[in-house]
Motif scaffolding. Structure first.
Motif, mmCIF file in Angstrom:
data_model
loop_
_atom_site.group_PDB
_atom_site.id
_atom_site.type_symbol
_atom_site.label_atom_id
_atom_site.label_comp_id
_atom_site.label_asym_id
_atom_site.label_seq_id
_atom_site.Cartn_x
_atom_site.Cartn_y
_atom_site.Cartn_z
ATOM 1 N N SER A 94 35.914 58.858 48.499
ATOM 2 C CA SER A 94 35.342 58.902 49.840
ATOM 3 C C SER A 94 35.904 57.750 50.670
ATOM 4 O O SER A 94 36.632 56.891 50.156
ATOM 5 N N ASN A 95 35.512 57.710 51.929
ATOM 6 C CA ASN A 95 35.908 56.582 52.772
ATOM 7 C C ASN A 95 35.363 55.270 52.224
ATOM 8 O O ASN A 95 36.003 54.232 52.364
ATOM 9 N N ASP A 96 34.189 55.315 51.601
ATOM 10 C CA ASP A 96 33.633 54.103 50.996
ATOM 11 C C ASP A 96 34.560 53.552 49.919
ATOM 12 O O ASP A 96 34.803 52.342 49.849
ATOM 13 N N HIS A 97 35.083 54.436 49.086
ATOM 14 C CA HIS A 97 35.988 53.991 48.013
ATOM 15 C C HIS A 97 37.253 53.377 48.597
ATOM 16 O O HIS A 97 37.700 52.316 48.142
ATOM 17 N N THR A 98 37.835 54.054 49.589
ATOM 18 C CA THR A 98 39.071 53.516 50.166
ATOM 19 C C THR A 98 38.800 52.237 50.947
ATOM 20 O O THR A 98 39.660 51.360 50.988
ATOM 21 N N ASP A 99 37.605 52.102 51.529
ATOM 22 C CA ASP A 99 37.269 50.842 52.208
ATOM 23 C C ASP A 99 37.262 49.675 51.225
ATOM 24 O O ASP A 99 37.761 48.590 51.528
ATOM 25 N N ILE A 100 36.704 49.893 50.055
ATOM 26 C CA ILE A 100 36.688 48.829 49.039
ATOM 27 C C ILE A 100 38.103 48.552 48.530
ATOM 28 O O ILE A 100 38.484 47.397 48.332
ATOM 29 N N LEU A 101 38.906 49.599 48.345
ATOM 30 C CA LEU A 101 40.291 49.393 47.913
ATOM 31 C C LEU A 101 41.082 48.619 48.962
ATOM 32 O O LEU A 101 41.882 47.741 48.621
ATOM 33 N N LYS A 102 40.875 48.919 50.245
ATOM 34 C CA LYS A 102 41.537 48.177 51.322
ATOM 35 C C LYS A 102 41.116 46.719 51.296
ATOM 36 O O LYS A 102 41.949 45.819 51.454
ATOM 37 N N LEU A 103 39.819 46.506 51.092
ATOM 38 C CA LEU A 103 39.296 45.139 51.033
ATOM 39 C C LEU A 103 39.935 44.374 49.866
ATOM 40 O O LEU A 103 40.348 43.224 50.018
ATOM 41 N N ALA A 104 40.053 45.011 48.734
ATOM 42 C CA ALA A 104 40.689 44.373 47.568
ATOM 43 C C ALA A 104 42.156 44.079 47.857
ATOM 44 O O ALA A 104 42.672 43.010 47.495
ATOM 45 N N GLU A 105 42.832 45.020 48.504
ATOM 46 C CA GLU A 105 44.246 44.838 48.832
ATOM 47 C C GLU A 105 44.449 43.615 49.731
ATOM 48 O O GLU A 105 45.419 42.877 49.579
ATOM 49 N N ASN A 106 43.505 43.388 50.633
ATOM 50 C CA ASN A 106 43.630 42.281 51.577
ATOM 51 C C ASN A 106 43.077 40.959 51.043
ATOM 52 O O ASN A 106 43.150 39.946 51.730
ATOM 53 N N SER A 107 42.503 40.978 49.843
ATOM 54 C CA SER A 107 41.929 39.742 49.302
ATOM 55 C C SER A 107 42.405 39.486 47.877
ATOM 56 O O SER A 107 41.609 39.378 46.959
ATOM 57 N N LYS A 108 43.725 39.449 47.703
ATOM 58 C CA LYS A 108 44.360 39.080 46.434
ATOM 59 C C LYS A 108 44.042 40.036 45.283
ATOM 60 O O LYS A 108 44.054 39.655 44.129
ATOM 61 N N GLY A 109 43.668 41.281 45.603
ATOM 62 C CA GLY A 109 43.495 42.286 44.562
ATOM 63 C C GLY A 109 42.125 42.357 43.928
ATOM 64 O O GLY A 109 41.942 43.062 42.945
ATOM 65 N N PHE A 110 41.149 41.641 44.459
ATOM 66 C CA PHE A 110 39.818 41.722 43.867
ATOM 67 C C PHE A 110 38.754 41.643 44.950
ATOM 68 O O PHE A 110 39.002 41.199 46.070
ATOM 69 N N VAL A 111 37.565 42.092 44.594
ATOM 70 C CA VAL A 111 36.392 41.980 45.462
ATOM 71 C C VAL A 111 35.219 41.508 44.615
ATOM 72 O O VAL A 111 35.234 41.624 43.390
ATOM 73 N N THR A 112 34.217 40.992 45.296
ATOM 74 C CA THR A 112 32.962 40.640 44.644
ATOM 75 C C THR A 112 31.849 41.425 45.316
ATOM 76 O O THR A 112 32.001 41.880 46.458
ATOM 77 N N LEU A 113 30.758 41.582 44.620
ATOM 78 C CA LEU A 113 29.607 42.296 45.171
ATOM 79 C C LEU A 113 29.169 41.655 46.485
ATOM 80 O O LEU A 113 29.036 42.340 47.510
ATOM 81 N N ASP A 114 28.980 40.346 46.467
ATOM 82 C CA ASP A 114 28.555 39.646 47.680
ATOM 83 C C ASP A 114 29.595 39.755 48.795
ATOM 84 O O ASP A 114 29.242 39.917 49.967
ATOM 85 N N GLY A 115 30.874 39.667 48.413
ATOM 86 C CA GLY A 115 31.950 39.763 49.399
ATOM 87 C C GLY A 115 31.980 41.115 50.093
ATOM 88 O O GLY A 115 32.157 41.201 51.317
ATOM 89 N N VAL A 116 31.818 42.190 49.321
ATOM 90 C CA VAL A 116 31.808 43.534 49.905
ATOM 91 C C VAL A 116 30.587 43.701 50.800
ATOM 92 O O VAL A 116 30.685 44.231 51.916
ATOM 93 N N MET A 117 29.431 43.242 50.331
ATOM 94 C CA MET A 117 28.204 43.356 51.132
ATOM 95 C C MET A 117 28.361 42.625 52.470
ATOM 96 O O MET A 117 27.973 43.149 53.519
ATOM 97 N N LYS A 118 28.959 41.464 52.438
ATOM 98 C CA LYS A 118 29.126 40.664 53.657
ATOM 99 C C LYS A 118 30.188 41.276 54.575
ATOM 100 O O LYS A 118 29.952 41.463 55.766
ATOM 101 N N GLU A 119 31.346 41.588 53.997
ATOM 102 C CA GLU A 119 32.475 42.054 54.804
ATOM 103 C C GLU A 119 32.228 43.437 55.405
ATOM 104 O O GLU A 119 32.560 43.690 56.561
ATOM 105 N N LEU A 120 31.664 44.345 54.625
ATOM 106 C CA LEU A 120 31.461 45.718 55.095
ATOM 107 C C LEU A 120 30.039 45.963 55.612
ATOM 108 O O LEU A 120 29.740 47.059 56.086
ATOM 109 N N ARG A 121 29.197 44.945 55.479
ATOM 110 C CA ARG A 121 27.796 45.023 55.930
ATOM 111 C C ARG A 121 27.057 46.192 55.266
ATOM 112 O O ARG A 121 26.369 46.971 55.919
ATOM 113 N N TRP A 122 27.244 46.288 53.960
ATOM 114 C CA TRP A 122 26.590 47.332 53.172
ATOM 115 C C TRP A 122 25.450 46.729 52.375
ATOM 116 O O TRP A 122 25.461 45.550 52.030
#
Length: 148
Positions: A94-122
């Motif tokens: 879904s768009n949610d999955h690709t949003d997280i993949l984009k976020l990981a791509e732009n942040s050295k290949g990884f994301v954190t739960l808190d980082g995704v919640m803050k960045e995507l406001r989820w």
């Protein structure tokens, strides 16, 4: 034309190229979770093909993947940000999955739960549900050694 070329309505060139692409996708799935950038596939193909083989480009790879579409789920093209990937796992993102993949791509290949919640406001539940599918399909991993 061979059997598969007749069935798919493609010439031997694209059929043979598709087989080579599939082999690369299967070989690297453990490393990339079934998402491989088209640029990397092209580099790997150039290394393995003989010097006498017909030169290939990104568009040939894209056409080969499109041509094997009638075979069913498993291989499709996916754009994440500015990069194009081949997805070799049979699931719908879904768009949610690709949003997280984009976020990981732009942040050295990884994301954190808190980082995704803050960045995507989820909310935490949405992040967890989205990550669960990516984890289940092997497209991402939990790094237990990271401090984040």
């Amino acid at each position: 034309k061979g059997f598969w070329a007749e069935l798919l309505g493609v010439g031997d060139f694209y059929y043979e190229l598709a087989v080579q692409i599939i082999e690369i996708c299967l070989k690297t799935k453990g490393q990339n979770g079934g998402l491989i950038e088209i640029k990397e596939v092209l580099q790997r193909l150039e290394k393995t093909r003989s010097n006498k083989a017909q030169k290939i480009n990104k568009h040939d790879i894209i056409q080969s993947i499109k041509n094997i579409g009638p075979l069913g789920n498993g291989f499709k093209l996916l754009k994440v940000g500015k990069k194009e990937y081949i997805q070799s796992v049979p699931c719908e993102l879904s768009n949610d999955h690709t949003d997280i993949l984009k976020l990981a791509e732009n942040s050295k290949g990884f994301v954190t739960l808190d980082g995704v919640m803050k960045e995507l406001r989820w909310k935490e539940n949405r992040v967890n549900q989205t990550l669960d599918l990516l984890l289940k399909e092997g497209m991402c991993w939990i790094d237990t050694q990271s401090e984040d």
